[in-house]
Design a protein around this motif. Structure first.
Motif, PDB file in Angstrom:
ATOM      1  N   THR A 137       5.580  10.021   0.407  1.00 64.13           N
ATOM      2  CA  THR A 137       4.820   8.830   0.085  1.00 64.13           C
ATOM      3  C   THR A 137       5.706   7.626   0.359  1.00 64.13           C
ATOM      4  OG1 THR A 137       3.534   9.986  -1.595  1.00 64.13           O
ATOM      5  CG2 THR A 137       3.567   7.579  -1.720  1.00 64.13           C
ATOM      6  N   VAL A 138       5.190   6.714   1.154  1.00 66.54           N
ATOM      7  CA  VAL A 138       5.933   5.509   1.532  1.00 66.54           C
ATOM      8  C   VAL A 138       5.152   4.271   1.111  1.00 66.54           C
ATOM      9  CG1 VAL A 138       7.106   6.605   3.490  1.00 66.54           C
ATOM     10  CG2 VAL A 138       4.899   5.495   3.854  1.00 66.54           C
ATOM     11  N   ARG A 139       5.855   3.154   1.072  1.00 63.93           N
ATOM     12  CA  ARG A 139       5.234   1.868   0.752  1.00 63.93           C
ATOM     13  C   ARG A 139       5.257   1.014   2.014  1.00 63.93           C
ATOM     14  NH1 ARG A 139       7.677  -2.726  -0.555  1.00 63.93           N
ATOM     15  NH2 ARG A 139       9.641  -1.624  -0.872  1.00 63.93           N
ATOM     16  N   ILE A 140       4.109   0.428   2.356  1.00 62.67           N
ATOM     17  CA  ILE A 140       4.031  -0.419   3.544  1.00 62.67           C
ATOM     18  C   ILE A 140       4.696  -1.755   3.252  1.00 62.67           C
ATOM     19  CG2 ILE A 140       2.486  -1.593   5.179  1.00 62.67           C
ATOM     20  CD1 ILE A 140       2.494   1.511   5.370  1.00 62.67           C
ATOM     21  N   ASN A 141       5.702  -2.100   4.072  1.00 63.02           N
ATOM     22  CA  ASN A 141       6.380  -3.381   3.908  1.00 63.02           C
ATOM     23  C   ASN A 141       6.666  -4.070   5.237  1.00 63.02           C
ATOM     24  OD1 ASN A 141       8.536  -1.854   4.886  1.00 63.02           O
ATOM     25  ND2 ASN A 141      10.017  -2.777   3.508  1.00 63.02           N
ATOM     26  N   ASP A 142       6.085  -3.541   6.324  1.00 61.18           N
ATOM     27  CA  ASP A 142       6.356  -4.113   7.638  1.00 61.18           C
ATOM     28  C   ASP A 142       5.151  -3.906   8.544  1.00 61.18           C
ATOM     29  OD1 ASP A 142       7.830  -5.421   9.564  1.00 61.18           O
ATOM     30  OD2 ASP A 142       9.314  -3.832   9.837  1.00 61.18           O
ATOM     31  N   ARG A 143       5.143  -4.567   9.679  1.00 63.95           N
ATOM     32  CA  ARG A 143       4.095  -4.413  10.693  1.00 63.95           C
ATOM     33  C   ARG A 143       4.649  -3.622  11.871  1.00 63.95           C
ATOM     34  NH1 ARG A 143       0.555  -4.445   7.572  1.00 63.95           N
ATOM     35  NH2 ARG A 143      -0.180  -6.353   6.625  1.00 63.95           N
ATOM     36  N   GLY A 144       3.777  -2.925  12.532  1.00 62.72           N
ATOM     37  CA  GLY A 144       4.141  -2.079  13.651  1.00 62.72           C
ATOM     38  C   GLY A 144       3.371  -0.782  13.495  1.00 62.72           C
ATOM     39  N   PRO A 145       3.589   0.172  14.301  1.00 55.63           N
ATOM     40  CA  PRO A 145       4.444   0.177  15.492  1.00 55.63           C
ATOM     41  C   PRO A 145       3.799  -0.587  16.634  1.00 55.63           C
ATOM     42  CG  PRO A 145       3.372   2.304  15.227  1.00 55.63           C
ATOM     43  CD  PRO A 145       2.974   1.460  14.044  1.00 55.63           C
ATOM     44  N   TYR A 146       4.628  -0.947  17.578  1.00 55.40           N
ATOM     45  CA  TYR A 146       4.149  -1.719  18.724  1.00 55.40           C
ATOM     46  C   TYR A 146       4.147  -0.893  20.004  1.00 55.40           C
ATOM     47  CZ  TYR A 146       4.623  -5.452  15.395  1.00 55.40           C
ATOM     48  OH  TYR A 146       4.503  -6.231  14.275  1.00 55.40           O
ATOM     49  N   THR A 203       0.843  -1.195   0.000  1.00 60.24           N
ATOM     50  CA  THR A 203       0.000   0.000   0.000  1.00 60.24           C
ATOM     51  C   THR A 203       0.877   1.243   0.000  1.00 60.24           C
ATOM     52  OG1 THR A 203      -1.754  -1.113   1.230  1.00 60.24           O
ATOM     53  CG2 THR A 203      -1.762   1.297   1.292  1.00 60.24           C
ATOM     54  N   LYS A 204       0.536   2.202  -0.855  1.00 60.79           N
ATOM     55  CA  LYS A 204       1.231   3.494  -0.872  1.00 60.79           C
ATOM     56  C   LYS A 204       0.480   4.431   0.069  1.00 60.79           C
ATOM     57  CE  LYS A 204       4.105   2.443  -4.169  1.00 60.79           C
ATOM     58  NZ  LYS A 204       5.199   3.033  -4.854  1.00 60.79           N
ATOM     59  N   LEU A 205       1.233   5.077   0.937  1.00 59.28           N
ATOM     60  CA  LEU A 205       0.654   5.900   1.982  1.00 59.28           C
ATOM     61  C   LEU A 205       1.322   7.264   1.968  1.00 59.28           C
ATOM     62  CD1 LEU A 205      -1.325   5.464   4.428  1.00 59.28           C
ATOM     63  CD2 LEU A 205       0.706   4.956   5.775  1.00 59.28           C
ATOM     64  N   ARG A 206       0.517   8.324   1.889  1.00 61.05           N
ATOM     65  CA  ARG A 206       1.052   9.676   2.018  1.00 61.05           C
ATOM     66  C   ARG A 206       1.029  10.035   3.491  1.00 61.05           C
ATOM     67  NH1 ARG A 206      -1.604  12.473  -1.690  1.00 61.05           N
ATOM     68  NH2 ARG A 206      -3.340  12.876  -0.309  1.00 61.05           N
ATOM     69  N   VAL A 207       2.181  10.389   4.017  1.00 61.09           N
ATOM     70  CA  VAL A 207       2.333  10.756   5.426  1.00 61.09           C
ATOM     71  C   VAL A 207       2.650  12.235   5.467  1.00 61.09           C
ATOM     72  CG1 VAL A 207       3.570  10.289   7.567  1.00 61.09           C
ATOM     73  CG2 VAL A 207       3.247   8.442   5.908  1.00 61.09           C
ATOM     74  N   THR A 208       1.805  13.002   6.156  1.00 64.32           N
ATOM     75  CA  THR A 208       1.986  14.454   6.252  1.00 64.32           C
ATOM     76  C   THR A 208       2.252  14.849   7.691  1.00 64.32           C
ATOM     77  OG1 THR A 208       0.455  14.762   4.407  1.00 64.32           O
ATOM     78  CG2 THR A 208       0.925  16.700   5.774  1.00 64.32           C
ATOM     79  N   ASN A 209       3.344  15.539   7.911  1.00 65.13           N
ATOM     80  CA  ASN A 209       3.671  16.094   9.221  1.00 65.13           C
ATOM     81  C   ASN A 209       2.757  17.300   9.421  1.00 65.13           C
ATOM     82  OD1 ASN A 209       4.797  17.592  11.351  1.00 65.13           O
ATOM     83  ND2 ASN A 209       6.859  16.843  10.902  1.00 65.13           N
ATOM     84  N   VAL A 210       1.833  17.225  10.362  1.00 65.03           N
ATOM     85  CA  VAL A 210       0.845  18.301  10.507  1.00 65.03           C
ATOM     86  C   VAL A 210       1.463  19.600  11.032  1.00 65.03           C
ATOM     87  CG1 VAL A 210      -1.122  16.731  10.729  1.00 65.03           C
ATOM     88  CG2 VAL A 210       0.044  17.507  12.775  1.00 65.03           C
TER      89      VAL A 210
END
Length: 110
Positions: A69-78, A55-62
């Motif tokens: 834009t990042v690609r999901i390749n892991d699970r977390g955060p924990y 999944t491609k995800l746009r992450v914006t620092n508010v």
């Protein structure tokens, strides 16, 4: 009688959907990812608890308005209260390396 249309028409569909808002952190440890890929802190990747791998995800620092834009390749955060763990490179582009965390908005773009 009105006909029920169960799906939005493509021309009316929203191009993105908000996945969530919350606190992002980042990690740089060289460890295997949940997807089986070798972790690369220089890649634009992230860990999310539920979004499908790829999944491609746009992450914006508010605080700053900067986004990546990042690609999901892991699970977390924990860590409770955190919504995404970013690679070091993504965190650097968002300007959050010094603080370690940032309030972000997440939008699924693909």
């Amino acid at each position: 009688m009105r006909k029920h249309t169960p799906f939005a028409r493509h021309n009316n569909a929203s191009p993105t959907q908000i996945a969530s808002q919350g606190v992002a952190s980042f990690y740089t440890e060289d460890q295997p990812t949940a997807s089986g890929e070798k972790f690369d802190t220089h890649a634009m990747t992230a860990a999310h608890p539920t979004l499908p791998f790829g999944t491609k995800l746009r992450v914006t620092n508010v605080s700053t308005g900067k986004s990546v834009t990042v690609r999901i390749n892991d699970r977390g955060p924990y860590v409770p209260g955190r919504v995404v763990d970013l690679s070091g490179s993504a965190a650097s582009k968002l300007g959050m390396v010094e603080s370690g965390i940032a309030k972000v908005k997440l939008d699924v773009v693909q």
